[in-house]
Design a protein around this motif. Structure first.
Motif, PDB file in Angstrom:
ATOM      1  N   LEU A  51       4.104 -40.667  -7.393  1.00 57.58           N
ATOM      2  CA  LEU A  51       5.533 -40.675  -7.076  1.00 57.58           C
ATOM      3  C   LEU A  51       6.375 -40.652  -8.345  1.00 57.58           C
ATOM      4  O   LEU A  51       7.435 -40.011  -8.386  1.00 57.58           O
ATOM      5  N   LYS A  52       5.885 -41.347  -9.376  1.00 54.85           N
ATOM      6  CA  LYS A  52       6.601 -41.332 -10.658  1.00 54.85           C
ATOM      7  C   LYS A  52       6.610 -39.926 -11.249  1.00 54.85           C
ATOM      8  O   LYS A  52       7.629 -39.465 -11.790  1.00 54.85           O
ATOM      9  N   GLN A  53       5.488 -39.228 -11.128  1.00 54.09           N
ATOM     10  CA  GLN A  53       5.423 -37.857 -11.618  1.00 54.09           C
ATOM     11  C   GLN A  53       6.403 -36.957 -10.869  1.00 54.09           C
ATOM     12  O   GLN A  53       7.118 -36.151 -11.479  1.00 54.09           O
ATOM     13  N   ASP A  63       9.909 -37.821 -11.976  1.00 56.04           N
ATOM     14  CA  ASP A  63      10.199 -37.267 -13.306  1.00 56.04           C
ATOM     15  C   ASP A  63      10.375 -35.756 -13.258  1.00 56.04           C
ATOM     16  O   ASP A  63      11.268 -35.192 -13.912  1.00 56.04           O
ATOM     17  N   GLN A  64       9.531 -35.079 -12.467  1.00 54.00           N
ATOM     18  CA  GLN A  64       9.646 -33.619 -12.347  1.00 54.00           C
ATOM     19  C   GLN A  64      10.960 -33.215 -11.683  1.00 54.00           C
ATOM     20  O   GLN A  64      11.608 -32.255 -12.084  1.00 54.00           O
ATOM     21  N   THR A  65      11.359 -33.999 -10.650  1.00 56.39           N
ATOM     22  CA  THR A  65      12.629 -33.704  -9.960  1.00 56.39           C
ATOM     23  C   THR A  65      13.812 -33.883 -10.898  1.00 56.39           C
ATOM     24  O   THR A  65      14.729 -33.052 -10.946  1.00 56.39           O
ATOM     25  N   GLU A  76      19.094 -37.697 -17.309  1.00 63.55           N
ATOM     26  CA  GLU A  76      19.264 -38.107 -15.917  1.00 63.55           C
ATOM     27  C   GLU A  76      20.386 -39.120 -15.769  1.00 63.55           C
ATOM     28  O   GLU A  76      21.042 -39.197 -14.737  1.00 63.55           O
ATOM     29  N   GLN A  77      20.619 -39.905 -16.823  1.00 64.30           N
ATOM     30  CA  GLN A  77      21.632 -40.956 -16.760  1.00 64.30           C
ATOM     31  C   GLN A  77      23.058 -40.429 -16.911  1.00 64.30           C
ATOM     32  O   GLN A  77      23.985 -40.954 -16.301  1.00 64.30           O
TER      33      GLN A  77
END
Length: 378
Positions: free
Chosen positions: A257-259, A262-264, A284-285
């Motif tokens: 899910l972390k991958q 991160d990909q999204t 992202e921030q």
């Protein structure tokens, strides 16, 4: 099956395979003598001098009320040491409670000594259990070295040093059973007891009982107290395995899910850069605040522009089209686009119209190997 008698002090080892007894001066001599028989299991007897016995008449309801802890203190007054210092075994049958106690330290010494023998110990028992079970009003007496083994009942026995004292406690209606081969013992008893009180029979060298399952098998009870049951070990291993498997599953799931997350996030940033150019470092921030700032720069943009852009954004991304500039005015979103060919822009316009938008494609210009155009969407 090998049968061993553990010596006291300077006495010798005694061993048998169920017939006559043999002696060995040391443990090494014992190993050499037994080696030819290729035996793997052993039943060990130790001197009954180390145990204390007691019997009580108890009704079944009273026995259940006492429980294991209460039963321990029944024998307290008859012990020469604290009840907490002994290991207690007991048998309850026919409203009679038979108890046997042995000092824990003494038992530990015996246990550790048996760790030196090369055979698997099946049972550890007091030596009076080598004798047969006497009938009612009878006791069995056997010469054993310089002492005498006495069995008074199924769960009671002792070692006798002085026959004079023993004979004083023999009741008038009680018989003493001895081996017919023990002539010396018969002569001594004949001087102290009536002839009808002495019974001579052919006693076996070892009374072959189910020693491994005997309730006074101290090896079995000690093993239970000192080690964890195999069943509990299996249960603990199963629980640990299940917990470990669940942790691994959760860890792998979190990692995947972390991958995806991160990909999204990276795809969102890449698409944003395609729309608005590299500019400065976009993360992202700060992407939200940067996008809102860009929209506020449009002449009369409001929140509806963000809603509209979020709906057409996937179509633009799907067609691999780059948004050069965005302008929102009078509820119309105008986007300057860069594509590989005009058919891509036309296909995108058609797709937006099919989704319920009012899309209009403007002039298209060819610049090198790419085309530039604009589209209005409302």
């Amino acid at each position: 099956m090998l049968y061993l008698w553990m010596p006291n002090a300077n006495e010798q080892w005694r061993w048998s395979i169920g017939e006559q007894w043999h002696t060995a001066a040391s443990l090494d001599e014992l190993k050499d003598a037994v080696a030819v028989h290729q035996l793997k299991h052993v039943t060990v007897f130790f001197s009954s001098l180390h145990v204390q016995h007691a019997q009580f008449q108890l009704q079944k309801t009273h026995f259940k009320q006492l429980g294991d802890q209460g039963i321990r203190y029944l024998i307290e007054d008859q012990l020469i040491e604290s009840v907490d210092q002994v290991r207690l075994s007991y048998v309850y049958a026919n409203e009679k409670l038979s108890m046997m106690a042995i000092n824990k330290s003494r038992l530990d010494v015996i246990q550790h000594s048996l760790g030196l023998v090369p055979w698997q110990v099946d049972a550890l028992l007091p030596d009076y259990l080598m004798l047969p079970i006497p009938a009612s009003k009878q006791v069995i007496l056997k010469t054993w070295g310089t002492q005498f083994l006495l069995r008074q009942s199924e769960f009671q026995g002792a070692v006798i040093d002085d026959l004079d004292i023993f004979c004083e406690f023999v009741e008038d209606d009680q018989q003493v059973v001895i081996s017919d081969a023990d002539v010396n013992l018969y002569e001594v008893l004949s001087e102290r007891l009536a002839p009808e009180q002495i019974v001579r029979v052919a006693l076996p060298e070892i009374f072959l009982d189910k020693f491994k399952r005997h309730r006074f098998n101290l090896w079995q009870s000690a093993t239970k107290e000192q080690t964890i049951s195999p069943l509990w070990k299996a249960c603990a291993a199963t629980v640990c395995l299940a917990i470990g498997a669940q942790l691994i599953h959760d860890g792998v799931r979190w990692y995947k899910l972390k991958q995806v997350s991160d990909q999204t996030a990276q795809l969102m940033i890449d698409q944003y850069k395609q729309w608005f150019g590299q500019g400065y470092r976009v993360t992202e921030q700060n992407i939200k605040s940067d996008f809102e700032a860009r929209v506020r720069l449009s002449q009369s943009a409001d929140l509806s522009s963000m809603s509209l852009l979020s709906r057409i954004g996937p179509v633009i991304s799907q067609q691999n089209v780059i948004a050069e500039r965005i302008q929102y005015q009078d509820n119309i979103l105008t986007i300057d686009l860069k594509a590989t060919n005009s058919s891509v822009l036309e296909s995108m316009t058609q797709q937006l119209n099919q989704q319920g938008f009012k899309a209009q494609l403007g002039n298209i210009q060819t610049v090198g190997n790419q085309v530039l155009g604009w589209i209005k969407v409302q």
